[in-house]
Structures are given as C-alpha cells and as structure tokens.
Design an enzyme around this catalytic site. Structure first.
Site, PDB file in Angstrom:
ATOM      1  CG  ASP A  47      -1.924   1.119   1.200  1.00 31.95           C
ATOM      2  OD1 ASP A  47      -2.192   1.633   0.097  1.00 31.95           O
ATOM      3  OD2 ASP A  47      -2.442   1.503   2.275  1.00 31.95           O
TER       4      ASP A  47
ATOM      5  CD  GLU B  38       2.463   8.646   4.401  1.00 35.47           C
ATOM      6  OE1 GLU B  38       2.705   9.853   4.212  1.00 35.47           O
ATOM      7  OE2 GLU B  38       1.632   7.995   3.732  1.00 35.47           O
TER       8      GLU B  38
ATOM      9  CG  ASN C 222      10.462   9.112  -2.542  1.00 38.34           C
ATOM     10  OD1 ASN C 222       9.400   8.698  -3.007  1.00 38.34           O
ATOM     11  ND2 ASN C 222      11.183  10.044  -3.139  1.00 38.34           N
TER      12      ASN C 222
ATOM     13  CG  ASP D  63      -0.872  15.868  -1.536  1.00 39.69           C
ATOM     14  OD1 ASP D  63      -1.694  16.531  -2.194  1.00 39.69           O
ATOM     15  OD2 ASP D  63      -0.144  16.368  -0.667  1.00 39.69           O
TER      16      ASP D  63
ATOM     17  CE  LYS E 123      -0.412  26.585  -5.676  1.00 37.77           C
ATOM     18  NZ  LYS E 123       0.562  27.453  -4.943  1.00 37.77           N
TER      19      LYS E 123
END
Length: 387
Positions: free
Chosen positions: A219, A244, A271, A296, A300
């Site tokens: 996950d 995470e 990461n 997330d 932008k």
C-alpha cells in the site's frame, strides 16, 4: 465702557446679536461670491478643455466623433465598436493593449551576470573547504553563489546535523513506545527534497513476517495506517506492507502493530519512488497487489511531478510483478484519478482500462473513502492487471 453708557441691558444684548448676524452674512456672501467666480471660470475653460481633448479622443478611437449639431455618418459608439470588432478585443482590452506595450531591449535596465557578481568572492581552487549548498528539490532558482564554509564552520554544521538526527531518533523511539504523543505532522511533504533521496533498506523478511512466502500487498502512501491494520486482520493469508513518507505516522503505526501482535503487517517510512528494488530484494513470495489510494493530488500544474504515481514507478513495479498481479488506484478527485489511469494505460505491461470506474473491490475502506461516502461524494476506482 464709554461706548455703552446710557444703553440699557436689552439694547446691549440686541446690539451684540445684530453685530454677530452681520458678520455671518458677510462671510456667507464672501463664500457665495467665491463659488460664483469658480463657476464662471469652469464655464469659460470648458470649451478650451474640449478643444484640447478632442484630438486625443479621435486618435484613440480611430473614428470621427462629430460636433453637436453637425451632420454625421457614423455614430460615436458605432465607430468605436467597429474599430473594436476589427481588432477582436473589447474596449478595455484594446486600450490595455495600446497602453501596455513591451519596452524595447534598449530601454530595459542592464543587469550584471551572476558570474561577474560572484567572481571576486570565489575561493581559489586549492582551497579544501567544503561547500554546503541548500538544495530545494524541484524548486527552480537562479544560479546563486555557493556559500563557502571554513573547516571550523563545516565541523560545527556536521555537529548540529548529528544532534538533530539524534533528537529525531529519540522522538521516534518515544512515539513507537507510546511515551510521547504524535505532535504536529505536516500535511504535504515534497518527495523530491534531498531528505527523501535515500532508498528504504531491505527488511529481514523472516523476522518481520511469520510466513514470508505468502503473497505480498504493498500500500503506497498508507497515511495513518488504519486501513492496512484492518486489512491485515481481515486477510491473514497475505503479507501487507505500508509505505509512507511521513515517518512520525509510521512510528505510531509500528506501535499499533506491536500491540496487536500482527505477524503479517509491516510499516516503513521512505520514498517509494526510489526504493522499489531495494525494498523487494530477496522477498521469497510474489507481489500480488499494489494499491495507491487517496494520494495527495497536488493540484498545481508545477507540482504534478510531486505526485506519488509516476511512469518510472509503474515501470519498476512492472519488473517485479508476475503475470496476473493487480494494480489498484483510487481517489476522490477525478482529475487525480484520471491522471493515474493515463499513466497505467501508457505502460504496455498492464491491461488497458475498461473506461468504467470500479466498485469497491477490497475488503476494507480507507478513512478518506468512508468519509467521502458518508457525505455522498463520488469515489473513482480503477483496477489494472499485469499482462
């Protein structure tokens, strides 16, 4: 005084009142005369102003505005509209276009190059002092002069950095043991920052999992970890790994796994975009499922490269996933979900998307998913299979 001898008190009072009234009338009359003179002046100067502004109006609109009473062929408004329609802009846009003209290069101020500014301050090539430069990840900045540190300053910098690492390790241990609270956690983290360029090391599989040969579920961006904990209890015949980038959340999730005594759940901080090969090296089982749920969105356009799912990440997983393995994506933002679908569609190692958003295919729901469904919001899910 001698001027008021023989005058009674009522006569004195009336005399004072009359003098005040006369003074007020004098002031009012003076103001009225001044206003009248101003009116005459504006009336006399209006034809002069009209004659001065008329050529400018004619030059601006490009069409004649006839005088009052003179024969006319095109009305002023019609002439202006005819000019605007020819240029394809509105009156305001046409005026701004005329006013905001770019300056020629000769009119711009001269700017010295960065090399000319930094040349006198550079050290010699034989200087062995190390240069410490603050790197802002993907943030684009003009070329700046490097800050050169002396050996004493460099040693002090290393000591401060080691102290910060030790303090963070103590805090992580306190959160993992339950002695400290979670505290403040950043909502958005830039994965392209220098702090997240190190790969996640390979775990000791027999030590973290009861049966390392079971199929593996990864996950990516697991958040707080509630979903993966519930799924590990619901599916004990599969090993689950949550990755995470916010390590404080993973320290608390590790404590939950320890308290529950789960032997098929593991939380790692790092990461994943630079850790696929190092993380899955030597795993005895097969990667059966990869999930990216509610990442997330980074709305932008210049932040799209910070999104979790990138084409390079899909290629890395395609190299380690066997045929028939699943890749599941989900988001409550249609734009983000569509972007993930397009990335997976472009990879020839995965099946094409059917064009229909999936229903819930997993045994549990994430916190964000349950919250969106309770408010009646749409959830966009898509499933891809390794060819």
């Amino acid at each position: 005084g001698p001027h008021f001898r023989g005058i009674s008190l009522p006569q004195l009072v009336w005399s004072v009142r009359l003098r005040g009234l006369a003074a007020g009338l004098h002031m009012s009359l003076g103001r009225g005369i001044c206003l009248f003179l101003l009116y005459l002046g504006f009336s006399a100067s209006f034809p002069l102003l009209n004659s001065m502004m008329r050529p400018r109006v004619l030059k601006f609109f490009g069409a004649g505005i006839p005088r009052h009473g003179a024969p006319q062929t095109i009305a002023p408004v019609a002439a202006a509209r005819q000019h605007v329609c020819a240029s394809g802009l509105s009156v305001r846009e046409d005026r701004m276009k005329r006013v905001m003209r770019p300056l020629p290069p000769s009119a711009l101020p001269m700017r010295r190059p960065w090399s000319a500014l930094a040349a006198p301050l550079h050290c010699s090539a034989s200087d062995d002092a190390a240069a410490v430069v603050e790197d802002a990840g993907d943030r684009k900045k003009p070329a700046q002069m490097k800050k050169v540190l002396t050996p004493e300053q460099l040693e002090e910098y290393k000591l401060r950095r080691e102290q910060r690492v030790e303090e963070r390790a103590v805090r992580m241990a306190g959160i993992a043991s339950g002695e400290l609270g979670l505290g403040k956690v950043r909502q958005h983290v830039n994965p392209l920052a220098p702090a997240f360029r190190e790969a996640v090391p390979t775990p000791d599989w027999p030590a973290v999992f009861g049966d390392p040969t079971q199929p593996l579920h990864l996950d990516l961006g697991c958040g707080k970890g509630h979903f993966l904990l519930d799924l590990s209890k619901a599916e004990p015949d599969r090993n689950h790994i949550g990755v995470e980038i916010r390590e404080l959340l993973m320290a608390r999730a590790y404590r939950w796994v320890t308290e529950e005594g789960l032997r098929n759940c593991l939380f790692l901080s790092g990461n994943i975009n630079v850790s696929v090969e190092s993380l899955l090296a030597g795993y005895p089982g097969k990667v059966e499922l990869v999930t990216v749920m509610m990442p997330d969105p980074w709305f932008k356009k210049r932040h799209n490269k910070r999104r979790l799912l990138q084409p390079q990440l899909v290629e890395q997983f395609a190299a380690v996933m066997p045929s028939g393995a699943r890749f599941f994506v989900m988001s409550d933002v249609e734009e983000a979900a569509q972007a993930m679908v397009e990335i997976l569609n472009e990879n020839p190692d995965f099946t094409d998307w059917t064009g229909v958003w999936e229903e819930r295919t997993l045994a549990c729901a994430t916190e964000r998913e349950a919250s969106c469904l309770s408010r009646g919001q749409a959830i966009y899910r898509a499933m891809f299979y390794r060819r």
